[in-house]
Design an enzyme around this catalytic site. Structure first.
Site, PDB file in Angstrom:
ATOM      1  N   HIS A  67     -11.465  -3.161   5.727  1.00 30.41           N
ATOM      2  CA  HIS A  67     -12.071  -4.293   5.014  1.00 30.41           C
ATOM      3  C   HIS A  67     -12.258  -5.400   6.041  1.00 30.41           C
ATOM      4  CE1 HIS A  67      -8.063  -6.236   4.935  1.00 30.41           C
ATOM      5  NE2 HIS A  67      -7.578  -5.072   4.540  1.00 30.41           N
TER       6      HIS A  67
ATOM      7  N   ARG B  89       1.514   4.041   6.930  1.00 30.66           N
ATOM      8  CA  ARG B  89       0.236   3.335   7.121  1.00 30.66           C
ATOM      9  C   ARG B  89       0.338   2.576   8.434  1.00 30.66           C
ATOM     10  NH1 ARG B  89      -0.257   1.379   2.544  1.00 30.66           N
ATOM     11  NH2 ARG B  89       0.469  -0.783   2.620  1.00 30.66           N
TER      12      ARG B  89
ATOM     13  N   HIS C 111      -7.220   5.524  -0.180  1.00 31.47           N
ATOM     14  CA  HIS C 111      -7.875   4.211  -0.072  1.00 31.47           C
ATOM     15  C   HIS C 111      -8.812   4.186   1.124  1.00 31.47           C
ATOM     16  CE1 HIS C 111      -5.266   3.064   3.333  1.00 31.47           C
ATOM     17  NE2 HIS C 111      -4.257   3.591   2.658  1.00 31.47           N
TER      18      HIS C 111
ATOM     19  N   ASP D 282      -3.685  -9.238   8.896  1.00 32.64           N
ATOM     20  CA  ASP D 282      -3.290  -8.120   8.036  1.00 32.64           C
ATOM     21  C   ASP D 282      -2.896  -6.963   8.954  1.00 32.64           C
ATOM     22  OD1 ASP D 282      -2.896  -6.444   5.918  1.00 32.64           O
ATOM     23  OD2 ASP D 282      -5.011  -6.256   5.358  1.00 32.64           O
TER      24      ASP D 282
ATOM     25  N   HIS E 292       0.237  -1.124  -2.950  1.00 33.25           N
ATOM     26  CA  HIS E 292       0.399  -2.583  -2.953  1.00 33.25           C
ATOM     27  C   HIS E 292       1.735  -2.967  -3.602  1.00 33.25           C
ATOM     28  CE1 HIS E 292      -4.080  -3.788  -2.199  1.00 33.25           C
ATOM     29  NE2 HIS E 292      -3.487  -3.257  -1.142  1.00 33.25           N
TER      30      HIS E 292
ATOM     31  N   HIS F   6      -9.068  -9.645   2.098  1.00 33.16           N
ATOM     32  CA  HIS F   6     -10.208  -8.729   1.901  1.00 33.16           C
ATOM     33  C   HIS F   6     -11.421  -9.648   1.918  1.00 33.16           C
ATOM     34  CE1 HIS F   6      -7.776  -5.195   0.007  1.00 33.16           C
ATOM     35  NE2 HIS F   6      -7.256  -5.643   1.128  1.00 33.16           N
TER      36      HIS F   6
ATOM     37  N   ASP G  12       5.091 -28.062 -16.386  1.00 30.64           N
ATOM     38  CA  ASP G  12       4.591 -29.018 -15.387  1.00 30.64           C
ATOM     39  C   ASP G  12       4.416 -28.412 -13.998  1.00 30.64           C
ATOM     40  OD1 ASP G  12       4.579 -30.985 -17.234  1.00 30.64           O
ATOM     41  OD2 ASP G  12       6.560 -31.776 -16.725  1.00 30.64           O
TER      42      ASP G  12
ATOM     43  N   GLU H  79      -6.986   0.938   8.881  1.00 24.82           N
ATOM     44  CA  GLU H  79      -5.663   1.128   8.297  1.00 24.82           C
ATOM     45  C   GLU H  79      -5.542   2.431   7.502  1.00 24.82           C
ATOM     46  OE1 GLU H  79      -4.786  -1.323   4.848  1.00 24.82           O
ATOM     47  OE2 GLU H  79      -6.607  -2.475   5.177  1.00 24.82           O
TER      48      GLU H  79
ATOM     49  N   GLU I 284      -1.954  -0.310  10.533  1.00 25.87           N
ATOM     50  CA  GLU I 284      -3.118  -1.182  10.317  1.00 25.87           C
ATOM     51  C   GLU I 284      -3.256  -2.185  11.453  1.00 25.87           C
ATOM     52  OE1 GLU I 284      -2.797  -3.651   6.776  1.00 25.87           O
ATOM     53  OE2 GLU I 284      -4.963  -3.970   6.784  1.00 25.87           O
TER      54      GLU I 284
ATOM     55  N   ASP J 247       3.673  -4.283   5.594  1.00 25.33           N
ATOM     56  CA  ASP J 247       2.243  -4.618   5.579  1.00 25.33           C
ATOM     57  C   ASP J 247       2.157  -6.115   5.303  1.00 25.33           C
ATOM     58  OD1 ASP J 247      -0.425  -5.057   5.002  1.00 25.33           O
ATOM     59  OD2 ASP J 247      -0.642  -3.312   3.702  1.00 25.33           O
TER      60      ASP J 247
ATOM     61  N   TYR K  71       0.356   9.307   2.181  1.00 28.95           N
ATOM     62  CA  TYR K  71       1.434   8.975   1.234  1.00 28.95           C
ATOM     63  C   TYR K  71       1.752  10.225   0.427  1.00 28.95           C
ATOM     64  CZ  TYR K  71      -1.037   4.716   2.484  1.00 28.95           C
ATOM     65  OH  TYR K  71      -1.678   3.720   3.194  1.00 28.95           O
TER      66      TYR K  71
END
Ligand code: GLY
Ligand code: MN
Ligand code: MN
Length: 484
Positions: A400, A445, A396, A324, A296, A407, A83, A424, A447, A313, A428
């Site tokens: 975006h 990173r 990457h 973002d 991610h 995105h 449910d 961003e 961003e 992030d 790594y």
């Protein structure tokens, strides 16, 4: 002293002109009577006005060729188990054109005014769930037909039941544009739901001789419109970004290596909710140590170690608009030498990218500029031997669009005034990489969210510090969640 005072004044003036610039670009005064346009259970006084949605429909009509119709479905309610459903998230394209935040609906937008055989004359038709139904005791009041006309400003709204019997004569249109057909609609016996609406459209189309167009609406018309943010949208997006920056700042002040990743997530998400953001716009990425190298990462279960970096992030979603913003922080408040070196290459790359956020440049110009800096930096350190190896450690794209989706929709052609995009870049270096082990498990990173204007780019997330010195200074301060 004179020089110090002069530079202080200069920085002060510069800072106030930047703030003024931001205010000019993003401040939208919601209409005075706007609260009357809001639906009482929603409470918020700064929801997008009906005029925003009706203007979007007008803009879409301008792009549509003569004698055409566009059909879009709402999102489906997604079942989690038994449910329990997932939180409902409206299709951003459907929301952009209607403002409706309810499932099981369909909208038709006609290029020209239509005179239907049942006497209805309109250039738009929204079919939605009627209000006053017994099931509202479970999920709350719906807007209903009158609500859609009064609060969303659609010319004509009808119950979904009317959709099934409506004769649209699609054959007579030169073009029939259809949005993405949700694949996850479930047939609920007790009501006319999205499943039934889609089935009805399928039946109507199966009798058509001509081909329907399933790509142009969501692949071209809507990205073309949505990539340019209006003042009302910039106001909400800026608010989402502001809340997110405050969360990053609080995290910087509160962070100690005694936290787990999920506790750092709790800090930022508390800040989101406490400031009125409805949700995170995407699962918060709080990756420490080796997890900084997972792009991610979302499990967020690891305890921090005192030598870890932490990638935070995150993005608050405010009235549908998502920020973002990424910051990379040393768990113990001080970057190590190796961490500093990698961090500063990423920062320099990001700055080079931001400088390319200029009207008329290709969408990927910021990425190319950032990549060039990272490539040279990694070559100099001997982490890569050939320039093309850069993708081993920066795998990457650096940008975006940002908006109703994290995105967001856009055409990725040339940058235009009113675009908001992220810059961003990252580096790594997972354990076992083919380089000196002193670099292993460093992931960085940074961003920010950048608004394209006629002049210089505006960094909407400027408020959250990025320079090593500023981060380390802020981390000395007492945060509200600081552990002893
Ligand atoms: N937060 C996901 C991304 O930066 O694209
Ligand atoms: Mn991003
Ligand atoms: Mn991000």
């Amino acid at each position: 002293m004179k020089i110090k005072l002069a530079s202080f004044l200069f920085v002060g003036i510069l800072y106030s002109s930047i703030s003024l610039l931001i205010a000019q670009e993003v401040n939208y005064e919601f209409p005075k009577n706007h609260s009357e346009q809001n639906i009482s259970p929603y409470h918020d006084k700064d929801l997008l006005p009906a005029s925003f949605f009706s203007n979007n429909r007008k803009k879409l009509r301008k792009l549509m060729p003569d004698n055409s119709v566009a059909i879009l479905f709402s999102s489906a309610v997604k079942n989690r188990s038994n449910d329990v459903d997932y939180y409902f998230h409206q299709s951003p394209n459907f929301y952009y054109l209607t403002g409706l935040r309810e499932p099981d609906a369909v909208v038709l937008i006609f290029k020209e005014l239509q005179e239907f055989s049942n006497g209805i004359s309109t250039d738009e038709l929204l079919f939605l769930q009627p209000s006053g139904q017994p099931d509202e005791v479970w999920s709350g009041k719906r807007l209903g037909i009158d609500g859609a006309i009064n609060y969303l400003g659609v010319n004509k709204a009808m119950s979904v039941a009317d959709f099934l019997s409506f004769n649209f004569e699609f054959e007579s249109f030169d073009n029939v544009f259809v949005g993405k057909i949700p694949k996850d609609a479930i047939d609920i016996d007790s009501k006319i739901d999205l499943f039934d609406l889609i089935k009805s459209v399928d039946d109507k189309f199966s009798r058509l001789d001509k081909k329907i167009d399933l790509t142009t609406l969501e692949g071209n018309f809507l990205p073309k419109l949505r990539q340019i943010k209006e003042k009302e949208e910039l106001s909400l997006l800026s608010k989402a970004i502001e809340i997110t920056c405050e969360a990053q700042i609080e995290l910087m002040k509160s962070l100690t290596p005694m936290f787990t990743e999920y506790q750092t997530q709790a800090i930022v998400e508390f800040m989101f909710k406490n400031s009125g953001a409805e949700h995170p716009g995407f699962p918060s990425i709080m990756g420490s140590g080796e997890n900084t190298c997972v792009l991610h990462y979302t499990s967020n279960r690891k305890p921090l170690d005192k030598n870890d970096l932490l990638i935070s992030d995150i993005g608050a979603e405010y009235h549908g608009y998502t920020a973002d913003v990424t910051r990379t922080l040393p768990a113990n408040g001080k970057f190590s030498n190796e961490q500093k070196i990698i961090y500063n290459i990423v920062l320099e790359a990001q700055q080079a990218g931001i400088e390319k956020c200029v009207e008329g440049n290709k969408f990927w110009a910021p990425h190319d500029a950032a990549t060039a800096v990272i490539t040279s930096g990694l070559m100099k350190l001997g982490i890569i031997k050939k320039r093309e190896e850069v993708t081993k450690y920066f795998m990457h794209g650096s940008s975006h669009y940002l908006g109703l989706d994290v995105h967001d929709a856009g055409l990725f052609g040339f940058l235009e005034k009113g675009n908001v995009l992220t810059v961003e870049p990252g580096i790594y270096i997972p354990e076992g990489s083919d380089c000196d082990p002193k670099w292993w498990n460093i992931g960085v990173r940074i961003e920010d969210d950048i608004l394209i204007t006629e002049k210089t780019p505006i960094n909407l997330s400027e408020k959250a510090p990025r320079k090593i010195e500023d981060i380390e200074n802020l981390m000395q301060q007492e945060g509200i969640f600081k552990k002893p």
